[in-house]
Design a protein around this motif. Sequence first.
Motif, PDB file in Angstrom:
ATOM      1  N   ALA A  19     -16.879 -10.342  -4.527  1.00  0.00           N
ATOM      2  CA  ALA A  19     -17.048  -9.436  -5.514  1.00  0.00           C
ATOM      3  C   ALA A  19     -15.981  -8.934  -6.536  1.00  0.00           C
ATOM      4  CB  ALA A  19     -17.286  -7.889  -5.268  1.00  0.00           C
ATOM      5  N   LEU A  20     -15.093 -10.220  -5.685  1.00  0.00           N
ATOM      6  CA  LEU A  20     -13.552 -10.330  -6.577  1.00  0.00           C
ATOM      7  C   LEU A  20     -13.782 -11.512  -8.345  1.00  0.00           C
ATOM      8  CD1 LEU A  20     -10.269 -10.217  -4.737  1.00  0.00           C
ATOM      9  CD2 LEU A  20     -11.124  -8.351  -6.897  1.00  0.00           C
ATOM     10  N   ALA A  21     -13.996 -11.159  -9.011  1.00  0.00           N
ATOM     11  CA  ALA A  21     -13.963 -12.579 -10.304  1.00  0.00           C
ATOM     12  C   ALA A  21     -13.172 -13.779 -10.189  1.00  0.00           C
ATOM     13  CB  ALA A  21     -13.846 -12.119 -11.716  1.00  0.00           C
ATOM     14  N   ASP A  22     -13.193 -14.624 -10.354  1.00  0.00           N
ATOM     15  CA  ASP A  22     -12.553 -16.014 -10.263  1.00  0.00           C
ATOM     16  C   ASP A  22     -11.460 -15.983 -11.056  1.00  0.00           C
ATOM     17  OD1 ASP A  22     -11.281 -18.167  -8.940  1.00  0.00           O
ATOM     18  OD2 ASP A  22     -12.940 -19.535  -9.973  1.00  0.00           O
ATOM     19  N   ASP A  52     -25.200  -2.943  -8.353  1.00  0.00           N
ATOM     20  CA  ASP A  52     -25.833  -1.734  -7.894  1.00  0.00           C
ATOM     21  C   ASP A  52     -24.709  -0.893  -8.780  1.00  0.00           C
ATOM     22  OD1 ASP A  52     -27.929  -2.328  -7.675  1.00  0.00           O
ATOM     23  OD2 ASP A  52     -28.090  -1.469  -5.263  1.00  0.00           O
ATOM     24  N   ALA A  53     -22.817  -1.682  -8.102  1.00  0.00           N
ATOM     25  CA  ALA A  53     -22.176  -0.651  -8.784  1.00  0.00           C
ATOM     26  C   ALA A  53     -22.067  -1.192 -10.568  1.00  0.00           C
ATOM     27  CB  ALA A  53     -20.663  -1.662  -7.825  1.00  0.00           C
ATOM     28  N   VAL A  54     -21.333   0.244 -10.911  1.00  0.00           N
ATOM     29  CA  VAL A  54     -21.160   0.037 -12.451  1.00  0.00           C
ATOM     30  C   VAL A  54     -19.533   0.796 -12.493  1.00  0.00           C
ATOM     31  CG1 VAL A  54     -21.220   1.221 -14.715  1.00  0.00           C
ATOM     32  CG2 VAL A  54     -23.119   0.391 -13.319  1.00  0.00           C
ATOM     33  N   LEU A  55     -18.533  -0.274 -12.695  1.00  0.00           N
ATOM     34  CA  LEU A  55     -16.801   0.051 -12.850  1.00  0.00           C
ATOM     35  C   LEU A  55     -17.028   1.107 -14.128  1.00  0.00           C
ATOM     36  CD1 LEU A  55     -14.170   0.167 -12.085  1.00  0.00           C
ATOM     37  CD2 LEU A  55     -14.462  -1.869 -12.671  1.00  0.00           C
ATOM     38  N   SER A  62      -4.398  -1.247 -15.084  1.00  0.00           N
ATOM     39  CA  SER A  62      -6.030  -1.392 -14.055  1.00  0.00           C
ATOM     40  C   SER A  62      -6.762  -1.184 -15.403  1.00  0.00           C
ATOM     41  CB  SER A  62      -5.913  -0.563 -13.711  1.00  0.00           C
ATOM     42  OG  SER A  62      -5.632   0.741 -13.619  1.00  0.00           O
ATOM     43  N   VAL A  63      -5.798  -1.660 -16.644  1.00  0.00           N
ATOM     44  CA  VAL A  63      -6.557  -1.575 -18.030  1.00  0.00           C
ATOM     45  C   VAL A  63      -7.392  -2.916 -17.523  1.00  0.00           C
ATOM     46  CG1 VAL A  63      -4.775  -2.451 -19.281  1.00  0.00           C
ATOM     47  CG2 VAL A  63      -6.760  -1.567 -20.528  1.00  0.00           C
ATOM     48  N   PHE A  64      -7.396  -3.992 -17.123  1.00  0.00           N
ATOM     49  CA  PHE A  64      -8.890  -4.635 -16.771  1.00  0.00           C
ATOM     50  C   PHE A  64      -9.202  -5.159 -15.591  1.00  0.00           C
ATOM     51  CE2 PHE A  64      -4.483  -6.893 -19.703  1.00  0.00           C
ATOM     52  CZ  PHE A  64      -5.567  -7.122 -20.675  1.00  0.00           C
ATOM     53  N   SER A  65      -9.145  -4.496 -15.581  1.00  0.00           N
ATOM     54  CA  SER A  65      -9.813  -4.409 -13.969  1.00  0.00           C
ATOM     55  C   SER A  65     -11.759  -4.742 -13.926  1.00  0.00           C
ATOM     56  CB  SER A  65      -9.965  -2.745 -13.175  1.00  0.00           C
ATOM     57  OG  SER A  65     -10.043  -1.592 -14.150  1.00  0.00           O
ATOM     58  N   TYR A  66     -12.586  -4.623 -15.514  1.00  0.00           N
ATOM     59  CA  TYR A  66     -12.942  -4.691 -15.706  1.00  0.00           C
ATOM     60  C   TYR A  66     -13.266  -5.867 -15.637  1.00  0.00           C
ATOM     61  CZ  TYR A  66     -11.586  -5.548 -20.265  1.00  0.00           C
ATOM     62  OH  TYR A  66     -10.698  -6.069 -21.467  1.00  0.00           O
ATOM     63  N   LYS A  67     -12.134  -6.872 -15.746  1.00  0.00           N
ATOM     64  CA  LYS A  67     -12.413  -8.113 -16.093  1.00  0.00           C
ATOM     65  C   LYS A  67     -12.283  -8.565 -14.583  1.00  0.00           C
ATOM     66  CE  LYS A  67      -9.605  -9.547 -18.633  1.00  0.00           C
ATOM     67  NZ  LYS A  67      -8.482 -10.632 -19.183  1.00  0.00           N
ATOM     68  N   TYR A  68     -11.492  -8.576 -13.543  1.00  0.00           N
ATOM     69  CA  TYR A  68     -11.510  -8.850 -12.302  1.00  0.00           C
ATOM     70  C   TYR A  68     -11.969  -8.512 -11.563  1.00  0.00           C
ATOM     71  CZ  TYR A  68      -6.138  -9.165 -14.691  1.00  0.00           C
ATOM     72  OH  TYR A  68      -5.382  -9.203 -15.277  1.00  0.00           O
ATOM     73  N   ALA A  73     -19.159  -3.105 -15.323  1.00  0.00           N
ATOM     74  CA  ALA A  73     -18.594  -2.708 -15.930  1.00  0.00           C
ATOM     75  C   ALA A  73     -18.157  -1.937 -17.668  1.00  0.00           C
ATOM     76  CB  ALA A  73     -16.598  -2.981 -15.482  1.00  0.00           C
ATOM     77  N   ALA A  74     -17.526  -0.406 -17.775  1.00  0.00           N
ATOM     78  CA  ALA A  74     -17.357  -0.495 -18.784  1.00  0.00           C
ATOM     79  C   ALA A  74     -16.292   0.222 -19.158  1.00  0.00           C
ATOM     80  CB  ALA A  74     -18.493   0.883 -18.996  1.00  0.00           C
ATOM     81  N   GLU A  75     -15.172   0.115 -20.059  1.00  0.00           N
ATOM     82  CA  GLU A  75     -13.477   0.297 -19.829  1.00  0.00           C
ATOM     83  C   GLU A  75     -13.667   2.182 -21.187  1.00  0.00           C
ATOM     84  OE1 GLU A  75     -10.420  -0.884 -19.032  1.00  0.00           O
ATOM     85  OE2 GLU A  75     -10.273   1.135 -20.494  1.00  0.00           O
TER      86      GLU A  75
END
Lengths: 264, 83
Positions: A19-22, A52-55, A62-68, A73-75
């Motif tokens: 679940a962590l992006a590369d 099923d998860a939505v961040l 942590s502003v880029f956590s949607y990428k990581y 995800a939504a910002e």
Amino acid sequence: MATLTADITEKLVYQRPDALADLYTHYCPGCTHGTAHRLVAEVLSELGMQEDAVLVASVGCSVFSYKYFDVDAAEAAHGRACAMATGVKRVNPDKIVFTYQGDGDLASIGLAETMHAAIRGENITVIFLNNAIYGMTGGQMAPTTLPGQHTTSSPFGRDIKLTGNPIHIAEILGSIPGTAYSVRRSMHDARHVIQAKKAIQTAFEAQQKGLGFSVVELLSSCPTNWKMTPNEALSWVRDNMVPTYPLGDYKVHEELQSKRGRGR
Amino acid sequence: MATGRIVIDVERCKGCELCLEACPQDVISLADTFNAKGYRPALLADPNHACTGCALCAVVCPDACITVFRDVPTPKAQVALEV
């Protein structure tokens, strides 16, 4: 002995969670944001929630956590992650909706949204990182800054007569009836990281069972703005933050009593 | 005691040294060379095979760049040991 060596095989004990992006993160060396990302990703992978998860990402370091995270995800606008997560969860009640916020986002600008999401008993999970400082903007005093702590906007140490006392989010949210799970954990050594992971897992399980608002406060380090090495910063968490922000369970729903942790 | 090894993604490592502190066997050190980002990555310096594969380094790694393997004796090997 040679025969024995030939017969030994290896098993994989630990690898980077799916679940962590590369990607390479922008976090400073030794920043516990990375540890928290990893723990959340491990829990999502282990509970089979990745699809099923939505961040709902926040503003701050942590502003880029949607990428990581490799999840949908939504910002959100600064501080409004809990409000946005409310909408996401109400429209998609089958999804696992969680926010990932720092102390500037959750405990400062977003305090109203966070409090009211808990008061409404929204069935969302909040991962709250408390590093006692505003990291992204250059180390200013946060609501969570310890009394006497030196920051760029309190160069002589935080004066509680002038700026008030640090805010204890886990205790406050734990006192609200709509909250199902509110705990504080730390990430200053391996044992506490493992306890933090268990708490994050319980928080997601609380949402899965529809019990209400769940929040995990994680004491974190900020080596860059505290002007310490990563290991010194973790010692500082242990010696200064943990006495001010006691670790423990502040609200555990009856259905989660078996998951109650010692937390210390 | 169990033995193991770790593999560190040197390009992802930021040389924060948290794993050096966490390692109970003191078999992790920083490389003398730099990775593409300019950090000195951690590496396993384990000439005596002291690594137990306990994974404490991976537990504290903020960048999730450590993969841990532990050696498992096969049933055949255990029989050989008993003999």
